[in-house]
Enzyme design. Structure first.
Site, short mmCIF file in Angstrom:
data_model
loop_
_atom_site.label_atom_id
_atom_site.label_comp_id
_atom_site.label_asym_id
_atom_site.label_seq_id
_atom_site.Cartn_x
_atom_site.Cartn_y
_atom_site.Cartn_z
CE LYS A 113 -4.01 -1.87 -0.14
NZ LYS A 113 -4.83 -1.71 -1.38
CB ALA A 152 -8.92 2.06 9.69
CB VAL A 157 -12.79 -1.99 4.87
CG1 VAL A 157 -14.23 -1.74 4.40
CG2 VAL A 157 -11.87 -0.92 4.29
#
Length: 282
Positions: free
Chosen positions: A131, A155, A157
């Protein structure tokens, strides 16, 4: 594909509905053809490894960074796309090695914070590495180009049945979760909140009131039993042990901050409220 076909049914003969277009995120030309004619792109895809317990590998991290760059390049190559909302992760903000330890107040984690790629690599935090590298690749590719880019950093999910249907990504996110819990960095975001953040960012890009990164979360997990419940829902081993391992009373070293997104979301709600009353009184 079956789920996407269900969505297509909401539109009449394709109008006002959803079209399914196949594209390969590693092929810029394939992406360009898919994006052609669109005004904006929401890049929400990610590589997962359904066969692996972690849900994510070092190889996937490399692929995700490459795909992010190619998605932005494809946006730039079209004549129509001028806006891109990129789904990153809170994990691209929280993993650092050299945060100060002895402070009276917690260190604030906001959009200016980036995870350390070397730290992620050394600790095999592949999802966080992917990410972080992907978001940085997207920003590099968009720099100096005729494309507006905004990134949303959600954050973990959550939502009704969400973790069950997306367990591999959730498991990958929770690598290192006990350290995040102890440091005050383990948070969740309802899928509807995440979707609303994407839409609001896209809308606000039109009048240049949105830009840069946005941290997105609803709830910070602070109690070991909450963390144990997350593990239980995902079928991870050691949920009971987690309560004992994380169950101390030390104050968290960090504090998450989402003020930037809160301002963006409140601006939208204020605008909607004003519009409603101007119409009503007319």
């Amino acid at each position: 594909m079956d789920k996407l076909r269900e969505m297509e049914m909401f539109g009449e003969d394709g109008r006002d509905g959803v079209w399914t277009v196949m594209a390969n995120v590693t092929d810029p030309e394939s992406l360009r053809r898919a994006f052609d004619g669109c005004a904006g792109v929401f890049h929400t895809s990610a590589f997962v490894d359904p066969g692996g317990m972690s849900g994510y590998t070092k190889h996937m991290a490399r692929l995700e960074a490459q795909a992010a760059e190619r998605v932005v390049e494809a946006c730039v190559r079209t004549d129509s796309v001028r806006k891109c909302v990129f789904t990153s992760s809170l994990l691209a903000c929280v993993w650092r090695q050299n945060y100060p330890h002895d402070r009276r107040f917690p260190t604030i984690i906001d959009e200016n914070c980036w995870s350390d790629e070397s730290f992620c690599r050394d600790n095999k935090l592949w999802f966080a590495l992917g990410k972080t590298a992907a978001e940085k690749a997207a920003w590099r590719a968009a720099r100096g180009r005729d494309l507006k880019l905004v990134t949303i950093c959600p954050a973990l999910v959550t939502g009704p049945g969400f973790r069950r249907r997306n367990s591999t990504a959730s498991i990958a996110y929770l690598k290192g979760a006990r350290a995040m819990l102890a440091d005050g960095l383990l948070a969740t975001a309802n899928v509807e909140t995440v979707a609303e953040a994407h839409v609001r960012a896209y809308e606000a890009m039109g009048d240049n009131t949105a830009g840069g990164r946005y941290i997105c979360y609803d709830h910070v997990v602070q109690r070991p039993e909450e963390f144990a419940e997350l593990e239980r829902q995902l079928g991870l081993p050691g949920a009971a042990a987690a309560q004992q391992a994380a169950g101390d009373d030390r104050p968290a070293r960090f504090e998450l901050c989402k003020r930037k997104l809160a301002r963006l979301m409140s601006a939208r709600r204020t605008c909607t409220y004003d519009t409603y009353y101007s119409v009503a009184f007319d």
